[in-house]
Design a protein around this motif. Structure first.
Motif, PDB file in Angstrom:
ATOM      1  N   THR A  39       1.031  -1.206  -0.074  1.00 15.55           N
ATOM      2  CA  THR A  39       0.029   0.146  -0.077  1.00 15.55           C
ATOM      3  C   THR A  39       1.029   1.262   0.003  1.00 15.55           C
ATOM      4  OG1 THR A  39      -1.816  -1.128   1.179  1.00 15.55           O
ATOM      5  CG2 THR A  39      -1.780   1.112   1.261  1.00 15.55           C
ATOM      6  N   GLY A  40       1.966   1.418   0.779  1.00 13.39           N
ATOM      7  CA  GLY A  40       2.705   2.505   1.016  1.00 13.39           C
ATOM      8  C   GLY A  40       3.579   2.652  -0.396  1.00 13.39           C
ATOM      9  N   PHE A  41       3.869   1.654  -1.019  1.00 14.44           N
ATOM     10  CA  PHE A  41       4.938   1.392  -2.416  1.00 14.44           C
ATOM     11  C   PHE A  41       3.887   2.045  -3.225  1.00 14.44           C
ATOM     12  CE2 PHE A  41       5.602  -1.049  -6.153  1.00 14.44           C
ATOM     13  CZ  PHE A  41       6.647  -0.678  -6.312  1.00 14.44           C
ATOM     14  N   LEU A  42       2.613   1.464  -3.435  1.00 17.67           N
ATOM     15  CA  LEU A  42       1.996   1.879  -4.651  1.00 17.67           C
ATOM     16  C   LEU A  42       1.517   3.462  -4.375  1.00 17.67           C
ATOM     17  CD1 LEU A  42       0.889   0.400  -6.981  1.00 17.67           C
ATOM     18  CD2 LEU A  42      -1.425  -0.035  -5.931  1.00 17.67           C
ATOM     19  N   SER A  43       0.956   3.719  -3.303  1.00 20.23           N
ATOM     20  CA  SER A  43       0.470   4.934  -3.159  1.00 20.23           C
ATOM     21  C   SER A  43       1.634   6.162  -3.385  1.00 20.23           C
ATOM     22  CB  SER A  43       0.007   5.299  -1.892  1.00 20.23           C
ATOM     23  OG  SER A  43       0.783   4.939  -0.603  1.00 20.23           O
ATOM     24  N   GLY A  44       2.993   5.649  -2.762  1.00 24.32           N
ATOM     25  CA  GLY A  44       3.904   6.638  -2.884  1.00 24.32           C
ATOM     26  C   GLY A  44       4.498   6.679  -4.390  1.00 24.32           C
ATOM     27  N   THR A  45       4.494   5.549  -5.328  1.00 23.83           N
ATOM     28  CA  THR A  45       4.673   5.865  -6.445  1.00 23.83           C
ATOM     29  C   THR A  45       3.698   6.629  -7.255  1.00 23.83           C
ATOM     30  OG1 THR A  45       5.941   3.691  -6.442  1.00 23.83           O
ATOM     31  CG2 THR A  45       5.385   4.383  -8.477  1.00 23.83           C
ATOM     32  N   ILE A  46       2.607   6.152  -7.406  1.00 29.29           N
ATOM     33  CA  ILE A  46       1.621   6.875  -7.852  1.00 29.29           C
ATOM     34  C   ILE A  46       1.282   8.438  -7.660  1.00 29.29           C
ATOM     35  CG2 ILE A  46      -0.743   7.037  -8.281  1.00 29.29           C
ATOM     36  CD1 ILE A  46      -1.211   3.962  -8.001  1.00 29.29           C
ATOM     37  N   LEU A  47       1.413   8.498  -6.079  1.00 30.26           N
ATOM     38  CA  LEU A  47       1.309  10.192  -5.949  1.00 30.26           C
ATOM     39  C   LEU A  47       2.389  10.883  -6.346  1.00 30.26           C
ATOM     40  CD1 LEU A  47      -0.654  12.005  -4.387  1.00 30.26           C
ATOM     41  CD2 LEU A  47       0.458  11.457  -2.133  1.00 30.26           C
ATOM     42  N   GLY A  48       3.739  10.199  -5.963  1.00 31.35           N
ATOM     43  CA  GLY A  48       4.921  11.002  -6.517  1.00 31.35           C
ATOM     44  C   GLY A  48       4.903  11.375  -7.738  1.00 31.35           C
ATOM     45  N   THR A  49       4.466  10.149  -8.830  1.00 26.99           N
ATOM     46  CA  THR A  49       4.490  10.415 -10.173  1.00 26.99           C
ATOM     47  C   THR A  49       3.552  11.628 -10.662  1.00 26.99           C
ATOM     48  OG1 THR A  49       4.998   7.996 -10.686  1.00 26.99           O
ATOM     49  CG2 THR A  49       4.233   9.337 -12.335  1.00 26.99           C
ATOM     50  N   VAL A  50       2.478  11.555  -9.907  1.00 30.08           N
ATOM     51  CA  VAL A  50       1.411  12.293 -10.247  1.00 30.08           C
ATOM     52  C   VAL A  50       1.902  14.059  -9.871  1.00 30.08           C
ATOM     53  CG1 VAL A  50      -0.982  13.723  -9.583  1.00 30.08           C
ATOM     54  CG2 VAL A  50      -0.573  11.146 -10.028  1.00 30.08           C
ATOM     55  N   ILE A  51       2.493  14.191  -8.873  1.00 29.07           N
ATOM     56  CA  ILE A  51       3.207  15.499  -8.386  1.00 29.07           C
ATOM     57  C   ILE A  51       4.197  15.895  -9.304  1.00 29.07           C
ATOM     58  CG2 ILE A  51       4.064  16.641  -6.582  1.00 29.07           C
ATOM     59  CD1 ILE A  51       2.724  15.229  -4.475  1.00 29.07           C
ATOM     60  N   ALA A  52       4.986  15.059  -9.955  1.00 25.57           N
ATOM     61  CA  ALA A  52       6.123  15.277 -10.698  1.00 25.57           C
ATOM     62  C   ALA A  52       5.578  15.830 -12.119  1.00 25.57           C
ATOM     63  CB  ALA A  52       6.816  14.039 -10.781  1.00 25.57           C
ATOM     64  N   VAL A  53       4.377  15.037 -12.555  1.00 30.14           N
ATOM     65  CA  VAL A  53       3.616  15.729 -13.686  1.00 30.14           C
ATOM     66  C   VAL A  53       3.195  16.935 -13.191  1.00 30.14           C
ATOM     67  CG1 VAL A  53       1.640  15.204 -15.210  1.00 30.14           C
ATOM     68  CG2 VAL A  53       2.918  13.210 -14.460  1.00 30.14           C
ATOM     69  N   ILE A  54       2.708  17.352 -12.394  1.00 31.22           N
ATOM     70  CA  ILE A  54       1.920  18.713 -12.124  1.00 31.22           C
ATOM     71  C   ILE A  54       3.345  19.594 -12.045  1.00 31.22           C
ATOM     72  CG2 ILE A  54       0.973  20.125 -10.510  1.00 31.22           C
ATOM     73  CD1 ILE A  54      -0.721  17.719  -9.640  1.00 31.22           C
ATOM     74  N   LEU A  55       4.323  19.185 -11.583  1.00 30.81           N
ATOM     75  CA  LEU A  55       5.510  20.182 -11.267  1.00 30.81           C
ATOM     76  C   LEU A  55       6.254  20.401 -12.688  1.00 30.81           C
ATOM     77  CD1 LEU A  55       6.986  19.113  -7.931  1.00 30.81           C
ATOM     78  CD2 LEU A  55       5.762  21.016  -8.379  1.00 30.81           C
ATOM     79  N   TRP A  56       5.930  19.270 -13.472  1.00 27.73           N
ATOM     80  CA  TRP A  56       6.642  19.560 -14.892  1.00 27.73           C
ATOM     81  C   TRP A  56       5.741  20.379 -15.692  1.00 27.73           C
ATOM     82  CZ3 TRP A  56       4.377  18.038 -19.590  1.00 27.73           C
ATOM     83  CH2 TRP A  56       5.412  18.424 -20.634  1.00 27.73           C
ATOM     84  N   TRP A  57       4.423  20.205 -15.531  1.00 33.71           N
ATOM     85  CA  TRP A  57       3.374  21.164 -16.458  1.00 33.71           C
ATOM     86  C   TRP A  57       3.596  22.622 -15.911  1.00 33.71           C
ATOM     87  CZ3 TRP A  57       0.212  18.113 -19.238  1.00 33.71           C
ATOM     88  CH2 TRP A  57      -0.794  18.677 -19.999  1.00 33.71           C
TER      89      TRP A  57
END
Length: 273
Positions: free
Chosen positions: A88-106
């Motif tokens: 759960t921690g692994f999946l949520s960390g990866t998904i949330l981290g990737t989404v935030i990275a997309v927002i910051l790149w945008w």
């Protein structure tokens, strides 16, 4: 004629594949051999008194402890609790981290604003926030998952964002000349070219998630492998501690192997496309 050409070409290819297969097999055999030698040497030193088996335990005692846990009906319960929290921690960390990275790149503005905060949060020992999370989220599974999430989240953001920012500028310029918008640029170039970066962040998060969960179970837990390690240390049952560590190593290795298999599948599908 064309068939013979294919045979000639495939024979060279076959030779290369055979050499790669032999290398993989020899690597695996060597790894297994080293592991067997380690356990045999450990057992020998403990059995003949070169090391104290009470302090260091020994393979045969570890196997007996695992069998006892199984007979008591506790083994799979503790493994399931820790694996569920870790996944759960692994999946949520990866998904949330990737989404935030997309927002910051945008948004370059958001990226520049958040950069110093990300650097500070990355250098901050997230484990020190464990007691705060326990007060906020309660002494239970939620706090453990949040600790695992906190350990892996910032690393994922920085890793993926760095990959997005390092995308080949020439490819991006080429798309822009054809009138591509930001979304098309991301979906056609930025994200596909950074799949290896995302997979690499998955590999990193495997270890980080296990660290976060075990530390969380050290602080607050009533079940799990971290709980067994703490309990075994408190009552001086070092066999239980070492058995839990061995199970942790196996579980983490299997999780890492699953990520490697996922990487191979993604690469295979990507090359087909």
């Amino acid at each position: 004629m064309s068939k013979s050409k294919e045979l000639n070409i495939s024979s060279e290819r076959l030779e290369y594949l055979n050499s790669m297969r032999i290398r993989r097999i020899s690597t695996t055999v060597t790894q297994i051999f080293i592991l067997l030698v380690f356990f045999i040497l450990w057992e020998f030193l403990a059995r003949f008194g070169f090391i104290d088996p009470f302090i260091t335990s020994q393979p045969t005692r570890i196997v007996k402890t695992i069998i006892n846990l199984y007979n008591e009906g506790q083994l799979f319960h503790h493994i399931a609790v820790t694996c569920l929290e870790t996944f759960t921690g692994f999946l949520s960390g990866t998904i949330l981290g990737t989404v935030i990275a997309v927002i910051l790149w945008w948004s370059e503005f958001l990226s520049e604003v958040s950069e110093p905060y990300l650097v500070v949060l990355n250098s901050l020992p997230k484990i020190a926030l464990g007691p705060i999370f326990i007060v906020w989220f309660g002494a239970g599974t939620t706090s453990i998952i949040v600790i695992a999430l906190a350990v892996s989240l910032i690393v994922t953001i920085l890793e993926v964002l760095n990959g997005f920012s390092s995308t080949d500028e020439e490819q991006i310029k080429l798309l822009k000349t054809f009138g591509a918008n930001r979304l098309q640029t991301f979906t056609k170039v930025v994200f596909p070219s950074n799949l290896p970066v995302i997979i690499n962040s998955l590999k990193i998060n495997v270890g980080l998630s296990w660290v976060g969960v075990i530390v969380g179970e050290f602080l607050v837990s009533k079940a799990g492998l971290g709980y067994l390690i703490v309990y075994g240390g408190q009552v001086f049952r070092l066999d239980l501690v070492m058995a839990s560590v061995v199970i942790l190593c196996i579980a983490a290795g299997l999780m890492y192997k699953a990520v490697v298999i996922l990487q191979k599948l993604l690469v295979k599908n990507h090359t087909k496309i």
